[in-house]
Write a protein that holds these residues in place. Structure first.
Motif, PDB file in Angstrom:
ATOM      1  N   ASN A   3      36.794  32.227  28.727  1.00 24.28           N
ATOM      2  CA  ASN A   3      35.878  31.946  27.621  1.00 24.28           C
ATOM      3  C   ASN A   3      34.950  33.116  27.320  1.00 24.28           C
ATOM      4  N   GLN A   4      34.988  34.192  28.141  1.00 24.35           N
ATOM      5  CA  GLN A   4      34.259  35.411  27.794  1.00 24.35           C
ATOM      6  C   GLN A   4      34.889  36.090  26.575  1.00 24.35           C
ATOM      7  N   PHE A   5      36.145  35.771  26.311  1.00 24.43           N
ATOM      8  CA  PHE A   5      36.893  36.409  25.244  1.00 24.43           C
ATOM      9  C   PHE A   5      37.166  35.378  24.155  1.00 24.43           C
ATOM     10  N   THR A   6      36.454  35.496  23.061  1.00 24.19           N
ATOM     11  CA  THR A   6      36.596  34.523  21.988  1.00 24.19           C
ATOM     12  C   THR A   6      37.822  34.813  21.130  1.00 24.19           C
ATOM     13  N   ILE A   7      38.427  33.756  20.628  1.00 24.22           N
ATOM     14  CA  ILE A   7      39.539  33.901  19.689  1.00 24.22           C
ATOM     15  C   ILE A   7      38.951  34.263  18.335  1.00 24.22           C
ATOM     16  N   CYS A  16      58.208  29.979  12.139  1.00 33.25           N
ATOM     17  CA  CYS A  16      58.409  28.657  12.735  1.00 33.25           C
ATOM     18  C   CYS A  16      57.166  27.776  12.685  1.00 33.25           C
ATOM     19  N   GLY A  17      56.020  28.335  12.273  1.00 30.54           N
ATOM     20  CA  GLY A  17      54.808  27.550  12.156  1.00 30.54           C
ATOM     21  C   GLY A  17      53.993  27.434  13.427  1.00 30.54           C
ATOM     22  N   TYR A  18      54.431  28.073  14.513  1.00 23.62           N
ATOM     23  CA  TYR A  18      53.715  27.990  15.794  1.00 23.62           C
ATOM     24  C   TYR A  18      52.316  28.593  15.656  1.00 23.62           C
ATOM     25  N   ALA A  19      51.323  27.945  16.281  1.00 26.79           N
ATOM     26  CA  ALA A  19      49.938  28.417  16.210  1.00 26.79           C
ATOM     27  C   ALA A  19      49.740  29.641  17.100  1.00 26.79           C
ATOM     28  N   LEU A  20      49.261  30.738  16.516  1.00 27.75           N
ATOM     29  CA  LEU A  20      49.038  31.987  17.235  1.00 27.75           C
ATOM     30  C   LEU A  20      47.552  32.304  17.275  1.00 27.75           C
ATOM     31  N   SER A  21      47.084  32.751  18.418  1.00 26.18           N
ATOM     32  CA  SER A  21      45.672  33.105  18.588  1.00 26.18           C
ATOM     33  C   SER A  21      45.521  34.610  18.724  1.00 26.18           C
ATOM     34  N   LEU A  22      44.594  35.186  17.947  1.00 25.49           N
ATOM     35  CA  LEU A  22      44.301  36.615  18.022  1.00 25.49           C
ATOM     36  C   LEU A  22      42.956  36.806  18.701  1.00 25.49           C
ATOM     37  N   TYR A  23      42.957  37.612  19.757  1.00 32.01           N
ATOM     38  CA  TYR A  23      41.714  37.914  20.463  1.00 32.01           C
ATOM     39  C   TYR A  23      41.104  39.228  19.989  1.00 32.01           C
ATOM     40  N   PHE A  24      41.750  39.882  19.030  1.00 31.61           N
ATOM     41  CA  PHE A  24      41.246  41.153  18.512  1.00 31.61           C
ATOM     42  C   PHE A  24      41.612  41.241  17.041  1.00 31.61           C
ATOM     43  N   LYS A  25      40.618  41.389  16.191  1.00 36.19           N
ATOM     44  CA  LYS A  25      40.847  41.297  14.749  1.00 36.19           C
ATOM     45  C   LYS A  25      41.642  42.457  14.177  1.00 36.19           C
ATOM     46  N   HIS A  26      41.731  43.573  14.913  1.00 35.58           N
ATOM     47  CA  HIS A  26      42.465  44.731  14.406  1.00 35.58           C
ATOM     48  C   HIS A  26      43.920  44.739  14.873  1.00 35.58           C
ATOM     49  N   THR A  27      44.401  43.608  15.343  1.00 34.60           N
ATOM     50  CA  THR A  27      45.799  43.503  15.738  1.00 34.60           C
ATOM     51  C   THR A  27      46.713  43.800  14.547  1.00 34.60           C
ATOM     52  N   LYS A  28      47.759  44.580  14.785  1.00 31.33           N
ATOM     53  CA  LYS A  28      48.710  44.926  13.731  1.00 31.33           C
ATOM     54  C   LYS A  28      50.065  44.240  13.916  1.00 31.33           C
ATOM     55  N   THR A  74      35.231  43.077  33.185  1.00 25.83           N
ATOM     56  CA  THR A  74      36.337  42.143  32.988  1.00 25.83           C
ATOM     57  C   THR A  74      37.148  42.556  31.770  1.00 25.83           C
ATOM     58  N   TYR A  75      38.462  42.513  31.913  1.00 29.54           N
ATOM     59  CA  TYR A  75      39.374  42.899  30.838  1.00 29.54           C
ATOM     60  C   TYR A  75      40.367  41.772  30.570  1.00 29.54           C
ATOM     61  N   LEU A  76      40.867  41.734  29.325  1.00 32.24           N
ATOM     62  CA  LEU A  76      41.859  40.746  28.944  1.00 32.24           C
ATOM     63  C   LEU A  76      43.108  41.452  28.421  1.00 32.24           C
ATOM     64  N   VAL A  95      44.653  46.303  26.531  1.00 31.17           N
ATOM     65  CA  VAL A  95      43.637  45.393  27.044  1.00 31.17           C
ATOM     66  C   VAL A  95      42.306  45.645  26.334  1.00 31.17           C
ATOM     67  N   LYS A  96      41.438  44.662  26.389  1.00 36.33           N
ATOM     68  CA  LYS A  96      40.098  44.856  25.847  1.00 36.33           C
ATOM     69  C   LYS A  96      39.074  44.335  26.836  1.00 36.33           C
ATOM     70  N   ASP A  97      37.839  44.877  26.739  1.00 29.85           N
ATOM     71  CA  ASP A  97      36.756  44.384  27.575  1.00 29.85           C
ATOM     72  C   ASP A  97      35.931  43.372  26.789  1.00 29.85           C
ATOM     73  N   THR A  98      34.858  42.895  27.392  1.00 28.62           N
ATOM     74  CA  THR A  98      34.059  41.843  26.753  1.00 28.62           C
ATOM     75  C   THR A  98      33.264  42.359  25.562  1.00 28.62           C
ATOM     76  N   LYS A  99      33.215  43.681  25.376  1.00 28.84           N
ATOM     77  CA  LYS A  99      32.504  44.257  24.231  1.00 28.84           C
ATOM     78  C   LYS A  99      33.472  44.720  23.140  1.00 28.84           C
ATOM     79  N   ASN A 100      34.717  44.297  23.250  1.00 29.63           N
ATOM     80  CA  ASN A 100      35.750  44.596  22.253  1.00 29.63           C
ATOM     81  C   ASN A 100      36.193  46.053  22.241  1.00 29.63           C
ATOM     82  N   ASN A 101      35.918  46.796  23.311  1.00 29.56           N
ATOM     83  CA  ASN A 101      36.506  48.129  23.462  1.00 29.56           C
ATOM     84  C   ASN A 101      37.915  47.953  23.997  1.00 29.56           C
ATOM     85  N   THR A 102      38.856  48.739  23.506  1.00 31.90           N
ATOM     86  CA  THR A 102      40.245  48.583  23.932  1.00 31.90           C
ATOM     87  C   THR A 102      40.736  49.802  24.713  1.00 31.90           C
ATOM     88  N   TYR A 103      41.684  49.549  25.608  1.00 36.18           N
ATOM     89  CA  TYR A 103      42.209  50.566  26.513  1.00 36.18           C
ATOM     90  C   TYR A 103      43.695  50.295  26.737  1.00 36.18           C
TER      91      TYR A 103
END
Length: 206
Positions: A3-7, A16-28, A74-76, A95-103
């Motif tokens: 829950n540290q990482f919001t959708i 197919c209509g399956y529900a997809l969750s994005l944890y990073f808005k800049h996903t391509k 913590t990273y996701l 991966v991303k950290d809790t401040k939305n920095n990606t690595y």
């Protein structure tokens, strides 16, 4: 701890209509967990880009959407790409950290590298002159040259990739276990910088 990482966004697979969750808005790019379609995201539109290669499961220290600790943060893991390189393969985890920095975490059997894309000015022609043992003008030593072939991906990514495509890469070593990676993608040089780390530096989040 998840829950540290919001959708940041939710969408339905256009195939197919399956529900997809994005944890990073800049996903391509994202792979549908249900039908395994590759979905390209741009300007709030989701377009089916084709089928993805289904990666054979491999034991890994990281798991998609399972947080982990590294150096008191913590990273996701959001997604991974598998590359083959002749004698084997490695996986690059976005991966991303809790401040939305990606690595990027690269996992090659017991070898782990933690890197982030950096803006370093090298002429594109430099790549053609690289050879093992070369010391660059800024003090890095060329320790590996090779070609990587994309075998497939899972999860979501910040860039588009084509399964089966290849690129040339070079590893440059520095002091204190530092590593700089050069990747020649479609005639453009990209640079990533970080360090080698131990698998024992990775902790599970309970």
């Amino acid at each position: 701890m998840l829950n540290q990482f919001t959708i940041e966004e939710q969408l339905n697979c256009p195939q197919c209509g399956y529900a997809l969750s994005l944890y990073f808005k800049h996903t391509k790019l994202i792979q549908c967990e249900s039908c395994k379609s590759t979905i390209f995201l741009e300007d709030e539109a989701a377009t089916v880009w084709g089928d993805s290669s289904v990666l054979a499961p491999e034991i890994s220290i990281l798991e998609l959407h399972k947080p982990f600790f590294f150096e008191q943060k913590t990273y996701l893991p959001l997604g991974k790409i598998r590359y083959s390189y002749g004698r084997g393969f490695w996986e690059e985890w976005w991966v991303k950290d809790t401040k939305n920095n990606t690595y990027w975490f690269s996992v090659d059997e017991g070898d782990l590298v933690f890197q982030q894309k950096v803006e370093v000015t090298y002429p594109d022609s430099l790549f053609e002159r690289l050879h093992l043992g070369l010391i660059t003008s800024d003090g890095w030593v060329v320790t590996e040259l090779g070609e990587a072939k994309c075998e497939g991906f899972a999860g979501s990514l910040p860039k588009t990739i084509v399964v089966g495509s290849s690129y040339a890469y070079a590893h440059l070593s520095g002091k204190d276990a530092k590593l700089r990676t050069l990747e020649m993608l479609e005639g453009k040089l990209e640079v990533y910088e970080g360090k080698w780390i131990s698998p024992f530096d990775i902790g599970k989040v309970r």
